[in-house]
Scaffold this active site. Structure first.
Site, PDB file in Angstrom:
ATOM      1  N   ARG A 150       1.005  -1.091  -0.077  1.00  0.00           N
ATOM      2  CA  ARG A 150       0.162  -0.020  -0.356  1.00  0.00           C
ATOM      3  C   ARG A 150       0.973   0.782  -0.291  1.00  0.00           C
ATOM      4  NH1 ARG A 150      -3.061  -3.547   2.743  1.00  0.00           N
ATOM      5  NH2 ARG A 150      -5.543  -3.517   1.015  1.00  0.00           N
ATOM      6  N   ASP A 179      -0.108  -6.822  -3.817  1.00  0.00           N
ATOM      7  CA  ASP A 179      -1.239  -6.279  -3.255  1.00  0.00           C
ATOM      8  C   ASP A 179      -2.040  -5.541  -4.289  1.00  0.00           C
ATOM      9  OD1 ASP A 179      -3.906  -5.871  -1.863  1.00  0.00           O
ATOM     10  OD2 ASP A 179      -2.802  -6.217   0.234  1.00  0.00           O
ATOM     11  N   HIS A 250      -6.754  -9.782  -4.126  1.00  0.00           N
ATOM     12  CA  HIS A 250      -5.588  -8.328  -3.364  1.00  0.00           C
ATOM     13  C   HIS A 250      -4.702  -8.381  -4.906  1.00  0.00           C
ATOM     14  CE1 HIS A 250      -6.769  -6.314  -0.167  1.00  0.00           C
ATOM     15  NE2 HIS A 250      -7.317  -8.324   0.364  1.00  0.00           N
ATOM     16  N   GLU A 317     -10.097 -11.552   1.578  1.00  0.00           N
ATOM     17  CA  GLU A 317     -10.330 -11.412   0.957  1.00  0.00           C
ATOM     18  C   GLU A 317     -10.811 -11.002  -0.743  1.00  0.00           C
ATOM     19  OE1 GLU A 317     -10.439  -7.156   4.541  1.00  0.00           O
ATOM     20  OE2 GLU A 317      -8.880  -7.796   2.797  1.00  0.00           O
ATOM     21  N   ASP A 410      -2.124  -0.165  12.262  1.00  0.00           N
ATOM     22  CA  ASP A 410      -2.928   0.867  12.236  1.00  0.00           C
ATOM     23  C   ASP A 410      -3.955   1.001  12.413  1.00  0.00           C
ATOM     24  OD1 ASP A 410      -4.030  -1.979  11.250  1.00  0.00           O
ATOM     25  OD2 ASP A 410      -4.710  -1.096   8.913  1.00  0.00           O
ATOM     26  N   THR A 459      -0.569  -0.738   5.685  1.00  0.00           N
ATOM     27  CA  THR A 459       0.045   0.999   5.880  1.00  0.00           C
ATOM     28  C   THR A 459      -1.141   1.849   4.421  1.00  0.00           C
ATOM     29  OG1 THR A 459       1.285   0.367   3.784  1.00  0.00           O
ATOM     30  CG2 THR A 459       2.236   0.054   6.115  1.00  0.00           C
TER      31      THR A 459
END
Ligand code: ACM
Length: 543
Positions: A150, A179, A250, A317, A410, A459
């Site tokens: 990220r 990702d 992802h 996911e 995070d 991140t």
């Protein structure tokens, strides 16, 4: 001189300290048994450099010596640190890693100046009180996951994080390399993964509903030489690097680079770019033989670079919308005799489980890989809570506990309005300190499958190292104590004592140049309203 009771993570047992101690000087020698070389190098390069101590080579049994020994009756990562007036300091490890962790304790005992890069002033003398520490870790997996997809972190930034891990006796670096928003590792046979996949045109600021954008390209990747350097640097510090290539979700950055990897009968994958937003992209991998061969190629190069027993394949996911709409995916489900898209995901993961096992490695994935059945030998990163980890342990799978409710660093660490980019719910230093990796409902046999715990640093809202430091520290220090020390049950943990020890630990972090969140709240520069000096959005919904 500080007392041993000041260690973070706390040691198992300390006898002493007495008022007298051993003072290091320019003549203090370093002698180590065979097998302790990495710690000898680290002591001279890091501790010696910080305190202006040359640590010349010494002789076994001589006075005024820092002695390193091995004793295989101790835990392989355990150590005994003995300070004897006159003679010096003796660190005995159960194995080379134990000696190294003992050296980390010695550094803490020498005071915050031992955490600097160079001596603070000439002729300052440093000593350690006469005492004996016996110590060993609670868990063999004491992990930190860093998301460099990220927001990219330079190689030097990663090496610095390995040093910070070592200072906290953490030993597994989970390297989230790919990702939707970026592909960060050079794969020689697929150059477009980094030529195309490592850059995105712009970046969304925060998770809010009305996004602000940073309108400039963001990217970067590690060459294979960079990776070799990172892995070797970690190994010197007894840290294992576990790479993650996230499949089959992802994966938008990979599909942007190689459009044939996507669901080509549902969308025009040639028009996809590396994603500039956050969340779960609907663009996932096609479960074709071509995709399997492609990723086998990726993993072949990866296995050459990463000696780790575990290889992380993500598995989290994976949006199933495109699989449901695609006629070739539906045909594949039928051809394989599978019930639905969940079983297809399981089949996809199962392929790489067998592929890795055949090469002497073990698959680990996020807890979604349990859905639809998990192959024997595979391990699970339990992130959506404890339930998946409990189910996995009961089914005989190894588990790394990293529930988002406890150890997603995070997430905001205070409810105050001055928290920078405050996402999700509040998880304070104390919350992390009271995190328990082993759920009480597991039997001792099941609990033995809990390899350990991991703190995860995603991140999306950390655009630079300062922001990563702020979110990660001081909570990583509390996490390290959870993972290393034999703490009592959460409600009985002495957080006041931890805070007392943290007062000194903040001085160590200052000497290391870590931009942690101070106990009194963010400093003015940390409260900055975001990447471009724009106002913070209202607290967005959970990520
Ligand atoms: C995850 O947070 N998606 C593993």
């Amino acid at each position: 001189m500080t007392s041993l009771a000041e260690l973070i993570p706390a040691a198992r047992s300390v006898v002493g300290p007495t008022p007298c101690g051993f003072v290091f000087g320019p003549d203090t020698a370093l002698w180590g048994a065979a097998g302790t070389d990495s710690t000898q190098r680290w002591l001279r390069a890091t501790l010696g450099a910080a305190l202006g101590l040359p640590l010349p080579p010494g002789q076994e049994g001589a006075e005024n010596t820092l002695t390193l020994r091995l004793d295989d009756t101790l835990d392989p990562e355990g150590y005994r640190l003995k300070v004897t007036t006159g003679w010096g300091v003796e660190i005995t490890g159960g194995g080379p890693a134990g000696v190294f962790w003992g050296a980390q304790s010695l550094r803490q005992l020498l005071g915050p100046d031992a955490f600097r890069r160079a001596p603070v002033a000439p002729d300052v003398q440093y000593g350690v009180r006469h005492q004996t520490v016996e110590d060993a870790p609670r868990f063999r997996w004491r992990g930190l996951m860093l998301d460099v997809a990220r927001h990219f972190m330079t190689k030097d930034g990663v090496l610095r994080y390995l040093d910070l891990m070592a200072a906290h006796k953490l030993n597994v670096f989970h390297f989230h390399l790919t990702d939707d928003q970026g592909w960060r590792v050079e794969i020689k046979r697929y150059p477009r993964l980094t030529e195309v996949g490592s850059w995105r045109a712009r970046t969304k600021f925060g998770h809010g509903a009305s996004p602000l954008w940073e309108e400039k390209p963001h990217g970067g990747f590690y060459t294979q030489d960079d990776i070799r350097e990172i892995v070797a640097y970690a190994a010197e510090r007894h840290i294992t690097v576990v790479p993650e290539i996230d499949v089959p979700g992802h994966s938008q950055a990979a599909i942007a680079a190689y459009p044939e990897l996507g669901i080509t009968d549902v969308i025009d994958t040639t028009s996809l770019t590396v994603w500039d937003s956050w969340g779960i992209s609907l663009n996932v991998l096609a479960p074709t033989d071509n995709t399997l061969r492609f990723y086998e190629g990726v993993f072949e190069e990866l296995l050459e670079l990463f000696p780790s027993e575990f290889i992380h394949i993500g598995g989290d996911e994976c949006a199933k919308e495109q699989w449901r709409e695609s006629s070739f995916v539906q045909a594949r489900i039928e051809e394989l005799g599978l019930a639905d898209e969940d079983e297809l995901q399981s089949w996809f993961i199962g392929h790489f489980d067998k592929w890795l096992s055949a090469r002497g490695r073990r698959l680990i994935g996020w807890d979604e890989i349990l859905e639809g059945g998990l192959a024997e030998g595979a391990a699970v990163s339990s992130w959506r809570g404890y339930a998946a980890g409990i189910a996995a342990a009961r089914a005989g799978h190894d588990v790394v506990m990293c529930p988002e409710q406890q150890v997603y660093l995070d997430y905001r660490q205070d409810a105050g309005a001055d928290e920078p980019v405050p996402i999700a719910y509040v998880r304070t230093l104390e919350d992390v300190y009271r995190f328990e990796p082993v759920p009480p409902e597991l039997t001792p046999e099941e609990a033995a499958h809990v390899l350990g715990a991991q703190a995860n640093v995603w991140t999306e809202v950390m655009e630079d190292q300062g922001r990563v430091d702020y979110q990660t520290f001081p909570r990583l220090a509390a996490f390290a104590e959870v993972a290393w020390s034999a703490l009592p049950a959460p409600a009985e943990r002495d957080f006041a004592d931890f805070e007392r020890r943290m007062a000194l630990h903040y001085e160590r972090l200052d000497a290391l140049g870590v931009g942690y969140r101070p106990p009194t709240g963010p400093l003015p520069w940390q409260q900055r309203p975001g990447v471009l000096g724009r106002p913070i959005e209202g607290t967005p919904p959970n990520r």
